[in-house]
Design a protein around this motif. Structure first.
Motif, PDB file in Angstrom:
ATOM      1  N   GLY A   3       5.386   5.326  -3.254  1.00 16.72           N
ATOM      2  CA  GLY A   3       6.744   5.679  -4.106  1.00 16.72           C
ATOM      3  C   GLY A   3       7.599   4.561  -4.279  1.00 16.72           C
ATOM      4  O   GLY A   3       7.205   3.496  -4.368  1.00 16.72           O
ATOM      5  N   LYS A   4       9.200   5.136  -3.826  1.00 15.81           N
ATOM      6  CA  LYS A   4       9.956   4.012  -3.826  1.00 15.81           C
ATOM      7  C   LYS A   4      10.389   3.578  -2.507  1.00 15.81           C
ATOM      8  O   LYS A   4      11.032   2.663  -2.385  1.00 15.81           O
ATOM      9  CB  LYS A   4      11.403   4.791  -4.218  1.00 15.81           C
ATOM     10  N   GLY A   5       9.315   3.919  -1.476  1.00 19.13           N
ATOM     11  CA  GLY A   5       9.641   3.528  -0.249  1.00 19.13           C
ATOM     12  C   GLY A   5       8.745   2.404   0.403  1.00 19.13           C
ATOM     13  O   GLY A   5       7.573   2.087  -0.175  1.00 19.13           O
ATOM     14  N   TYR A   6       9.099   1.796   1.352  1.00 19.09           N
ATOM     15  CA  TYR A   6       8.002   0.586   1.934  1.00 19.09           C
ATOM     16  C   TYR A   6       8.456   0.276   3.505  1.00 19.09           C
ATOM     17  O   TYR A   6       9.761   0.482   3.726  1.00 19.09           O
ATOM     18  CB  TYR A   6       8.181  -0.405   1.118  1.00 19.09           C
ATOM     19  N   ARG A   7       7.762  -0.123   4.270  1.00 23.91           N
ATOM     20  CA  ARG A   7       7.909  -0.402   5.511  1.00 23.91           C
ATOM     21  C   ARG A   7       7.008  -1.258   6.111  1.00 23.91           C
ATOM     22  O   ARG A   7       5.824  -1.454   5.655  1.00 23.91           O
ATOM     23  CB  ARG A   7       8.155   0.911   6.307  1.00 23.91           C
ATOM     24  N   ILE A   8       7.171  -1.890   7.203  1.00 25.41           N
ATOM     25  CA  ILE A   8       6.429  -2.872   7.863  1.00 25.41           C
ATOM     26  C   ILE A   8       5.582  -1.990   8.810  1.00 25.41           C
ATOM     27  O   ILE A   8       6.166  -1.327   9.582  1.00 25.41           O
ATOM     28  CB  ILE A   8       7.088  -3.952   8.189  1.00 25.41           C
ATOM     29  N   THR A   9       4.260  -2.308   8.546  1.00 24.12           N
ATOM     30  CA  THR A   9       3.379  -1.563   9.780  1.00 24.12           C
ATOM     31  C   THR A   9       2.723  -2.333  10.528  1.00 24.12           C
ATOM     32  O   THR A   9       2.191  -2.065  11.619  1.00 24.12           O
ATOM     33  CB  THR A   9       2.269  -0.768   8.958  1.00 24.12           C
ATOM     34  N   ALA A  69       9.250   9.898   3.440  1.00 26.00           N
ATOM     35  CA  ALA A  69       8.204  10.193   2.488  1.00 26.00           C
ATOM     36  C   ALA A  69       6.866   9.378   2.675  1.00 26.00           C
ATOM     37  O   ALA A  69       5.894   9.712   1.907  1.00 26.00           O
ATOM     38  CB  ALA A  69       8.753  10.100   1.097  1.00 26.00           C
ATOM     39  N   LEU A  70       6.830   8.260   3.367  1.00 21.36           N
ATOM     40  CA  LEU A  70       5.630   7.515   3.370  1.00 21.36           C
ATOM     41  C   LEU A  70       4.586   8.354   3.991  1.00 21.36           C
ATOM     42  O   LEU A  70       4.642   8.981   5.053  1.00 21.36           O
ATOM     43  CB  LEU A  70       6.025   6.276   4.119  1.00 21.36           C
ATOM     44  N   ALA A  71       3.392   8.111   3.525  1.00 26.92           N
ATOM     45  CA  ALA A  71       2.197   8.813   4.051  1.00 26.92           C
ATOM     46  C   ALA A  71       1.027   7.923   4.406  1.00 26.92           C
ATOM     47  O   ALA A  71       1.061   6.632   4.036  1.00 26.92           O
ATOM     48  CB  ALA A  71       1.748   9.958   3.158  1.00 26.92           C
ATOM     49  N   ALA A  72       0.123   8.148   5.027  1.00 24.06           N
ATOM     50  CA  ALA A  72      -0.874   7.226   5.227  1.00 24.06           C
ATOM     51  C   ALA A  72      -1.752   6.829   4.432  1.00 24.06           C
ATOM     52  O   ALA A  72      -2.161   5.723   4.683  1.00 24.06           O
ATOM     53  CB  ALA A  72      -1.960   8.128   6.416  1.00 24.06           C
ATOM     54  N   GLU A  73      -1.720   7.343   3.129  1.00 22.94           N
ATOM     55  CA  GLU A  73      -2.341   6.798   2.174  1.00 22.94           C
ATOM     56  C   GLU A  73      -1.622   5.921   1.308  1.00 22.94           C
ATOM     57  O   GLU A  73      -2.109   5.403   0.365  1.00 22.94           O
ATOM     58  CB  GLU A  73      -2.974   7.909   1.361  1.00 22.94           C
ATOM     59  N   GLY A  74      -0.374   5.528   1.839  1.00 26.64           N
ATOM     60  CA  GLY A  74       0.243   4.321   1.052  1.00 26.64           C
ATOM     61  C   GLY A  74      -0.393   3.079   0.871  1.00 26.64           C
ATOM     62  O   GLY A  74      -1.537   2.645   1.406  1.00 26.64           O
ATOM     63  N   GLN A  75      -0.033   2.193   0.029  1.00 28.06           N
ATOM     64  CA  GLN A  75      -0.717   0.855  -0.198  1.00 28.06           C
ATOM     65  C   GLN A  75      -0.300   0.036   0.781  1.00 28.06           C
ATOM     66  O   GLN A  75       0.952  -0.161   0.992  1.00 28.06           O
ATOM     67  CB  GLN A  75      -0.357   0.517  -1.682  1.00 28.06           C
ATOM     68  N   MET A  76      -1.369  -0.895   0.984  1.00 24.73           N
ATOM     69  CA  MET A  76      -0.864  -2.132   1.851  1.00 24.73           C
ATOM     70  C   MET A  76      -0.830  -3.447   1.059  1.00 24.73           C
ATOM     71  O   MET A  76      -1.304  -3.879   0.370  1.00 24.73           O
ATOM     72  CB  MET A  76      -2.036  -2.238   2.817  1.00 24.73           C
ATOM     73  N   HIS A  77       0.225  -4.078   1.331  1.00 23.33           N
ATOM     74  CA  HIS A  77       0.392  -5.270   0.895  1.00 23.33           C
ATOM     75  C   HIS A  77       0.685  -6.436   2.054  1.00 23.33           C
ATOM     76  O   HIS A  77       1.377  -6.260   2.917  1.00 23.33           O
ATOM     77  CB  HIS A  77       1.820  -5.486  -0.022  1.00 23.33           C
ATOM     78  N   GLN A  78       0.475  -7.640   1.899  1.00 24.45           N
ATOM     79  CA  GLN A  78       0.297  -8.748   2.837  1.00 24.45           C
ATOM     80  C   GLN A  78       1.561  -9.549   2.680  1.00 24.45           C
ATOM     81  O   GLN A  78       1.706 -10.012   1.386  1.00 24.45           O
ATOM     82  CB  GLN A  78      -0.941  -9.710   2.742  1.00 24.45           C
ATOM     83  N   GLY A  79       2.344  -9.851   3.551  1.00 26.71           N
ATOM     84  CA  GLY A  79       3.515 -10.805   3.411  1.00 26.71           C
ATOM     85  C   GLY A  79       3.509 -11.872   4.461  1.00 26.71           C
ATOM     86  O   GLY A  79       3.155 -11.609   5.438  1.00 26.71           O
TER      87      GLY A  79
END
Ligand SMILES: [Cu+2]
Length: 118
Positions: A106-112, A38-48
């Protein structure tokens, strides 16, 4: 490890960031397949930033002990991530310190994006 994570989550909730935790998909820990489609291009970015424990370049999964990610309301913890581009894992080995970008929706996340720390 799970207990530690729960303690971390409780601490975050006590800080009033429960909404961030829910939106960040902490329920998905250990089952990172959830929601990634469900992840789309407009997702939020976070630095880890963190230390690599395990890499599975074939399945595009990595286990990292990451430093707190304040923008996610996450304490320091060990968890699995899906990596968008498996090819990026070719140079990543257990024991390495890495910088990564995490995209959430949403509830998903992944490393880009992931790379060894310089
Ligand atoms: Cu985490």
């Amino acid at each position: 490890m799970f207990k530690q994570m729960m303690q971390g989550m409780v601490a975050v909730m006590l800080l009033g960031a429960a909404q961030v935790v829910l939106a960040g998909g902490m329920q998905g820990m250990g089952n990172m397949d959830m929601g990634t489609q469900a992840l789309a291009a407009e997702g939020q970015m976070h630095q880890g930033h963190g230390m690599v424990n395990k890499v599975n370049a074939q399945s595009g999964k990595i286990n990292i002990t990451h430093e707190p990610i304040e923008s996610m309301g996450w304490p320091r913890m060990t968890m699995d991530f899906n990596v968008q581009d498996k090819a990026e894992l070719a140079n990543i080995k257990p024991g390495m310190k890495v910088d990564f970008e995490l995209m959430t929706k949403g509830k998903g996340y992944r490393i880009t994006k992931i790379a060894p720390q310089k």
